[in-house]
Design a protein around this motif. Structure first.
Motif, PDB file in Angstrom:
ATOM      1  N   GLY A 216       0.833  -1.191   0.000  1.00 31.37           N
ATOM      2  CA  GLY A 216       0.000   0.000   0.000  1.00 31.37           C
ATOM      3  C   GLY A 216       0.868   1.241   0.000  1.00 31.37           C
ATOM      4  N   GLY A 217       0.271   2.368   0.312  1.00 27.19           N
ATOM      5  CA  GLY A 217       1.028   3.618   0.286  1.00 27.19           C
ATOM      6  C   GLY A 217       0.636   4.546   1.411  1.00 27.19           C
ATOM      7  N   CYS A 218       1.541   5.468   1.732  1.00 21.64           N
ATOM      8  CA  CYS A 218       1.216   6.565   2.641  1.00 21.64           C
ATOM      9  C   CYS A 218       1.660   7.860   1.986  1.00 21.64           C
ATOM     10  CB  CYS A 218       1.892   6.399   4.004  1.00 21.64           C
ATOM     11  SG  CYS A 218       3.700   6.562   3.991  1.00 21.64           S
ATOM     12  N   GLY A 219       1.002   8.940   2.338  1.00 25.40           N
ATOM     13  CA  GLY A 219       1.342  10.212   1.718  1.00 25.40           C
ATOM     14  C   GLY A 219       0.750  11.385   2.463  1.00 25.40           C
ATOM     15  N   PHE A 220       0.977  12.577   1.913  1.00 21.99           N
ATOM     16  CA  PHE A 220       0.504  13.832   2.500  1.00 21.99           C
ATOM     17  C   PHE A 220       0.981  13.973   3.939  1.00 21.99           C
ATOM     18  CE2 PHE A 220      -2.178  12.646  -1.001  1.00 21.99           C
ATOM     19  CZ  PHE A 220      -2.161  13.799  -1.767  1.00 21.99           C
ATOM     20  N   PHE A 221       2.168  13.411   4.178  1.00 21.96           N
ATOM     21  CA  PHE A 221       2.789  13.482   5.491  1.00 21.96           C
ATOM     22  C   PHE A 221       3.311  14.886   5.742  1.00 21.96           C
ATOM     23  CE2 PHE A 221       6.798  13.492   7.851  1.00 21.96           C
ATOM     24  CZ  PHE A 221       6.448  12.850   9.035  1.00 21.96           C
ATOM     25  N   GLU A 222       2.943  15.444   6.884  1.00 18.79           N
ATOM     26  CA  GLU A 222       3.506  16.701   7.373  1.00 18.79           C
ATOM     27  C   GLU A 222       3.622  16.556   8.882  1.00 18.79           C
ATOM     28  OE1 GLU A 222       4.595  18.827   5.322  1.00 18.79           O
ATOM     29  OE2 GLU A 222       3.365  18.707   3.515  1.00 18.79           O
ATOM     30  N   CYS A 223       4.716  17.108   9.441  1.00 21.47           N
ATOM     31  CA  CYS A 223       4.901  16.948  10.874  1.00 21.47           C
ATOM     32  C   CYS A 223       5.879  17.994  11.402  1.00 21.47           C
ATOM     33  CB  CYS A 223       5.445  15.549  11.166  1.00 21.47           C
ATOM     34  SG  CYS A 223       5.487  15.096  12.920  1.00 21.47           S
ATOM     35  N   VAL A 224       5.657  18.416  12.631  1.00 18.27           N
ATOM     36  CA  VAL A 224       6.637  19.278  13.298  1.00 18.27           C
ATOM     37  C   VAL A 224       7.910  18.472  13.508  1.00 18.27           C
ATOM     38  CG1 VAL A 224       4.852  20.663  14.417  1.00 18.27           C
ATOM     39  CG2 VAL A 224       5.784  18.637  15.589  1.00 18.27           C
ATOM     40  N   ASN A 225       8.982  19.131  13.874  1.00 17.32           N
ATOM     41  CA  ASN A 225      10.281  18.469  14.015  1.00 17.32           C
ATOM     42  C   ASN A 225      10.344  17.693  15.339  1.00 17.32           C
ATOM     43  OD1 ASN A 225      12.870  17.631  13.668  1.00 17.32           O
ATOM     44  ND2 ASN A 225      13.772  19.670  13.509  1.00 17.32           N
ATOM     45  N   ASP A 226       9.639  16.560  15.332  1.00 15.13           N
ATOM     46  CA  ASP A 226       9.527  15.713  16.519  1.00 15.13           C
ATOM     47  C   ASP A 226       9.467  14.267  16.042  1.00 15.13           C
ATOM     48  OD1 ASP A 226       8.493  14.100  18.620  1.00 15.13           O
ATOM     49  OD2 ASP A 226       7.541  15.816  19.561  1.00 15.13           O
ATOM     50  N   LYS A 227      10.539  13.512  16.236  1.00 14.94           N
ATOM     51  CA  LYS A 227      10.607  12.142  15.712  1.00 14.94           C
ATOM     52  C   LYS A 227       9.525  11.246  16.304  1.00 14.94           C
ATOM     53  CE  LYS A 227      14.036   9.236  16.731  1.00 14.94           C
ATOM     54  NZ  LYS A 227      15.370   8.566  16.704  1.00 14.94           N
ATOM     55  N   LYS A 228       9.234  11.416  17.583  1.00 14.72           N
ATOM     56  CA  LYS A 228       8.197  10.595  18.207  1.00 14.72           C
ATOM     57  C   LYS A 228       6.846  10.820  17.527  1.00 14.72           C
ATOM     58  CE  LYS A 228       6.086   9.553  22.701  1.00 14.72           C
ATOM     59  NZ  LYS A 228       6.035   9.921  24.152  1.00 14.72           N
ATOM     60  N   ALA A 229       6.557  12.066  17.216  1.00 12.49           N
ATOM     61  CA  ALA A 229       5.296  12.383  16.531  1.00 12.49           C
ATOM     62  C   ALA A 229       5.286  11.777  15.129  1.00 12.49           C
ATOM     63  CB  ALA A 229       5.125  13.900  16.460  1.00 12.49           C
ATOM     64  N   ALA A 230       6.401  11.906  14.411  1.00  7.65           N
ATOM     65  CA  ALA A 230       6.480  11.359  13.055  1.00  7.65           C
ATOM     66  C   ALA A 230       6.296   9.850  13.073  1.00  7.65           C
ATOM     67  CB  ALA A 230       7.832  11.721  12.435  1.00  7.65           C
ATOM     68  N   PHE A 231       6.939   9.177  14.015  1.00  8.81           N
ATOM     69  CA  PHE A 231       6.836   7.712  14.079  1.00  8.81           C
ATOM     70  C   PHE A 231       5.412   7.273  14.423  1.00  8.81           C
ATOM     71  CE2 PHE A 231      11.457   6.112  14.741  1.00  8.81           C
ATOM     72  CZ  PHE A 231      11.875   6.865  13.652  1.00  8.81           C
ATOM     73  N   LEU A 232       4.708   8.047  15.245  1.00  8.73           N
ATOM     74  CA  LEU A 232       3.320   7.719  15.563  1.00  8.73           C
ATOM     75  C   LEU A 232       2.447   7.822  14.308  1.00  8.73           C
ATOM     76  CD1 LEU A 232       1.138   6.963  17.552  1.00  8.73           C
ATOM     77  CD2 LEU A 232       1.036   9.355  18.306  1.00  8.73           C
ATOM     78  N   LEU A 233       2.715   8.817  13.462  1.00  8.86           N
ATOM     79  CA  LEU A 233       1.987   8.938  12.202  1.00  8.86           C
ATOM     80  C   LEU A 233       2.288   7.754  11.283  1.00  8.86           C
ATOM     81  CD1 LEU A 233       2.485  12.763  11.663  1.00  8.86           C
ATOM     82  CD2 LEU A 233       0.270  11.627  11.941  1.00  8.86           C
TER      83      LEU A 233
END
Length: 404
Positions: free
Chosen positions: A87-104
């Motif tokens: 499958g795919g993921c996209g339209f990713f945007e995130c503040v500069n926080d690795k924990k937040a990015a990994f949760l997404l």
């Protein structure tokens, strides 16, 4: 932090607004139109829902402030054609926080896993790969329309999570003030005037004819490629209708051999040069602003979005002949100063060679990543198809595989 699925208008607005927040101080960012992004997630607008599904989420911090977003999708026409369902993921945007990015990333991965997927590509689009596809990793400058712009720190997030580069995408820039190499023009003119070959540009007066020609060429040119799916005529008709008033008819060309369609070339005015002033809105006043800037020739850059040639004719120099015709068009439109040639994959050495032969300079690089949910499985990059192996079904299977 809290993940919230986008199911109502309030969260739809949050999904759109977080991008404006992330890039509010970045003058290179041209916010896509809200209506365009919403259309991707609307089954009435996006034909990919006929053979797929999508979900999307926002991420809130402990105070309820939106700090990120992501979407996930499955295109069932392609998902099961890989070594593992993908499958795919996209339209990713995130503040500069690795924990937040990994949760997404976790959220998208879990959604895909429940639906039987074993891998995830990203960042990609729930649609064709000419728009919203790939992560910008080099060339942080204004992007052509449809080409995504990202924060530099996103690359670290993707790679530390475990994504690996599936293929690289290059955008070349062509300075129209510089002449093409003389040798190129000699070959191009010879092909353009060769008996049996004819060239003509698109016109809305005969739009259905050209739509059918484009579909015939596309299906023939890509049918032996991995994960091919025929193009939907309604998608092309909608794109033509939506583009009316912006499309330059002389920017879309078709080549024929003895009356049969064999190649097409699509170039569009880069409307990002106007959209960058509109912050994603297209209300009454922004429409007036758009039309005003269009009339005063504020667009000085065009983007070549796609070119297709029927395999039988891929060694005839048809692409060069189209450029020969396009050169005459551009000389009649001197307000255009630059052309972006995008995007070409690192797996396509022939097109890279063509871009470089006309004087194109590599300016931007995007990565399409793949994450295997089972890290013990062997990772393979998109195979390179050697130049000498193009043109027949048997030969298309002889590819060069690349390890991780």
């Amino acid at each position: 932090m809290r993940i919230v699925e986008v199911l109502d208008q309030t969260h739809q607005k949050d999904f759109l607004d977080i991008a404006r927040t992330i890039y509010k101080d970045d003058s290179n960012y041209a916010c896509p139109l809200d209506a365009e992004i919403e259309g991707i997630f609307d089954p009435k607008e996006n034909s990919f829902f006929k053979h797929g599904e999508a979900g999307r989420w926002i991420l809130q911090n402990d105070e309820g402030k939106v700090i990120g977003r992501i979407a996930a999708f499955i295109n069932t026409n392609k998902a099961f054609s890989f070594d593992q369902p993908t499958g795919g993921c996209g339209f990713f945007e995130c503040v500069n926080d690795k924990k937040a990015a990994f949760l997404l990333f976790d959220t998208a991965k879990e959604w895909l896993t429940v639906r039987g997927m074993e891998a995830m590509d990203g960042p990609v689009n729930f649609g064709e790969n000419d728009n919203h596809w790939g992560l910008l990793v080099d060339g942080f400058m204004p992007q052509g329309y449809g080409m995504p712009y990202h924060q530099k720190y996103y690359k670290v997030f993707f790679e530390e999570y475990g994504f690996k580069v599936f293929f690289e995408q290059y955008s070349y820039h062509l300075d129209l003030k510089k002449p093409f190499p003389e040798r190129f023009w000699k070959i191009a003119e010879w092909v353009a005037k060769k008996p049996g070959f004819t060239f003509e540009h698109f016109s809305y007066a005969k739009s259905e004819k050209y739509i059918q020609d484009l579909i015939a060429i596309y299906n023939e040119a890509w049918k032996f490629h991995d994960n091919f799916s025929p193009i939907d005529p309604e998608d092309i008709r909608k794109m033509a209708l939506d583009g009316k008033g912006v499309v330059e008819e002389e920017f879309i060309w078709f080549a024929y051999h003895e009356g049969n369609p064999i190649a097409f070339f699509v170039m569009m005015p880069d409307i990002n040069q106007i959209l960058i002033k509109m912050d994603g809105k297209f209300n009454f006043w922004s429409k007036l602003k758009f039309l005003y800037n269009l009339k005063k020739k504020a667009i000085t850059r065009a983007r070549i979005s796609i070119m297709g040639v029927v395999p039988k004719y891929q060694r005839f120099g048809v692409e060069s002949a189209i450029f020969w015709h396009m050169d005459k068009v551009m000389k009649r439109k001197p307000h255009y100063k630059e052309v972006e040639l995008s995007w070409v994959g690192d797996f396509n050495p022939k097109m890279i060679s063509i871009y470089e032969s006309v004087g194109g300079v590599k300016m931007k690089t995007h990565y399409t990543y793949r994450l295997l949910f089972d890290p013990n499985k062997p990772f393979k990059r998109t195979p390179i198809i050697p130049l000498e192996n193009r043109g027949s079904k048997a030969k298309e299977k002889k590819v060069v595989e690349r390890g991780e």
